[in-house]
Design an enzyme around this catalytic site. Structure first.
Site, PDB file in Angstrom:
ATOM      1  N   LYS A   1       0.842  -1.200   0.000  1.00  0.00           N
ATOM      2  CA  LYS A   1       0.000   0.000   0.000  1.00  0.00           C
ATOM      3  C   LYS A   1       0.875   1.248   0.000  1.00  0.00           C
ATOM      4  O   LYS A   1       0.597   2.225  -0.704  1.00  0.00           O
ATOM      5  CB  LYS A   1      -0.934  -0.009   1.219  1.00  0.00           C
ATOM      6  CG  LYS A   1      -2.063  -1.037   1.103  1.00  0.00           C
ATOM      7  CD  LYS A   1      -2.740  -1.314   2.432  1.00  0.00           C
ATOM      8  CE  LYS A   1      -3.696  -2.505   2.343  1.00  0.00           C
ATOM      9  NZ  LYS A   1      -4.129  -3.018   3.644  1.00  0.00           N
TER      10      LYS A   1
ATOM     11  N   GLN B   1      -3.901  -1.797  10.097  1.00  0.00           N
ATOM     12  CA  GLN B   1      -3.829  -3.108   9.443  1.00  0.00           C
ATOM     13  C   GLN B   1      -4.461  -4.180  10.325  1.00  0.00           C
ATOM     14  O   GLN B   1      -4.107  -4.329  11.487  1.00  0.00           O
ATOM     15  CB  GLN B   1      -2.364  -3.452   9.123  1.00  0.00           C
ATOM     16  CG  GLN B   1      -2.192  -4.756   8.378  1.00  0.00           C
ATOM     17  CD  GLN B   1      -2.883  -4.793   7.011  1.00  0.00           C
ATOM     18  OE1 GLN B   1      -2.852  -3.822   6.250  1.00  0.00           O
ATOM     19  NE2 GLN B   1      -3.547  -5.889   6.700  1.00  0.00           N
TER      20      GLN B   1
ATOM     21  N   ASP C   1     -10.449   3.579   5.226  1.00  0.00           N
ATOM     22  CA  ASP C   1     -10.582   2.128   5.087  1.00  0.00           C
ATOM     23  C   ASP C   1     -12.010   1.678   5.434  1.00  0.00           C
ATOM     24  O   ASP C   1     -12.347   0.510   5.296  1.00  0.00           O
ATOM     25  CB  ASP C   1      -9.563   1.450   6.019  1.00  0.00           C
ATOM     26  CG  ASP C   1      -9.208   0.032   5.581  1.00  0.00           C
ATOM     27  OD1 ASP C   1      -9.392  -0.285   4.393  1.00  0.00           O
ATOM     28  OD2 ASP C   1      -8.754  -0.752   6.427  1.00  0.00           O
TER      29      ASP C   1
END
Ligand code: NAP
Length: 278
Positions: free
Chosen positions: A49, A93, A116
């Protein structure tokens, strides 16, 4: 369905919008990725990413914390990023080590930086059809269906998996497009017979080749979000490809779309925080 190709198109536009943002503000859109511990798959995702962000001209900040980090410490770090005017988007994450309250950590992300789409605020807004950030993998699945002009109205959609960041939001997005949605999970009595009713199948389980080709209705559209060791999805691809009208490969299907949506939403967040129209 070629997720890599569709993602490339989205990312080309992300690159253009990033340049325009830099020209207008003198700043780069910035995504902060927080990683707790050293799980090899998570390290790889965060690096991918970050590399992709930099290639497109975004700023990428990686915050790596030791596996022994407490919930309180993680919440404080994320709270700091939420208040940092140079950071436009925050990614934690998943998964975090099991002693951490992951929900508490997600909720420390300010909603306007939740690129996200993992907070309760984002899930609620998405479910109500209000503006906000969508969870990236489900968002990527919908954009892939749009790219292939799949009209979801009236279709039977079966989502296998009900996690808060994948299965559940995927179902809500399909519902918003007027599909008739069924969720399956580990207690579903007869998965094969439910899948046999599906015009669209979303597999989001984490079990290699759980969904067999013989279970599918001929002509079904199949989206495989699974990503298991050895580049294997949750759908037995070769068998399923013989029955499906459209199917995503693993890799090269849903995965690249997830990153594309993440960076697209980071640029959206940067424009919104600068008070500019995207
Ligand atoms: P998760 O939190 O572990 O959830 C898995 C879901 O699958 C749960 O709802 C579980 O049911 C259900 N399940 C487990 N075994 C089942 C079975 N035998 N039959 C039916 N349902 C079953 O996983 P996740 O985070 O949603 O991730 C799912 C998969 O997607 C993983 O392979 C992950 O690597 C992949 N993923 C890919 C991307 C991407 O960018 N492509 C992003 C995120 C995740 P219960 O609720 O009853 O336990």
């Amino acid at each position: 369905m070629d997720g890599s190709a569709v993602a490339r198109e989205i990312l080309a536009r992300v690159g253009e919008r990033t340049m325009a943002f830099r020209n207008r503000t003198g700043k780069k859109p910035c995504l902060a990725a927080v990683l707790v511990g050293d799980d090899p798959a998570s390290v790889t995702y965060v690096r991918m990413k970050a590399n992709r962000s930099r290639k497109l001209g975004l700023d990428s900040r990686e915050v790596v914390l030791p596996a022994r980090t407490s919930t309180r410490e993680l919440v404080d770090v994320i709270g700091g990023l939420s208040g940092d005017p140079d950071v436009h988007g925050i990614l934690l994450q998943h998964p975090v080590p099991s002693h951490i309250d992951e929900r508490a950590a997600f909720e420390a992300i300010a909603p306007h930086k939740d690129v996200d789409g993992v907070t309760m605020h984002s899930f609620g807004a998405m479910s109500f059809g209000l503006p906000g950030f969508v969870s990236c993998t489900p968002g990527g699945i919908l954009r892939l269906l749009d790219a292939y002009e799949v009209d979801l109205r009236g279709m039977n959609a079966v989502v296998v998996g009900r996690s808060p960041i994948l299965g559940k939001p995927a179902g809500m997005l399909l519902l918003a497009r007027d599909a008739t949605v069924t969720f399956c999970h580990s207690r579903t009595a007869d998965l094969a017979s439910v899948i046999a009713t599906a015009d669209v199948v979303v597999a989001a389980v984490g079990q290699p080749e759980l969904v067999r080709g013989t279970w599918l209705k001929p002509g079904a559209v199949v989206l495989d979000a699974g990503y298991n060791p050895g580049n294997v999805g949750d759908v037995a691809f070769a068998e399923a490809a013989e029955r499906a009208s459209l199917i995503t490969p693993v890799p090269g299907g849903v995965g690249p779309m997830t990153i594309a949506v993440l960076l697209d939403q980071t640029v959206d967040a940067a424009y919104a925080q600068a008070g500019l129209r995207p």
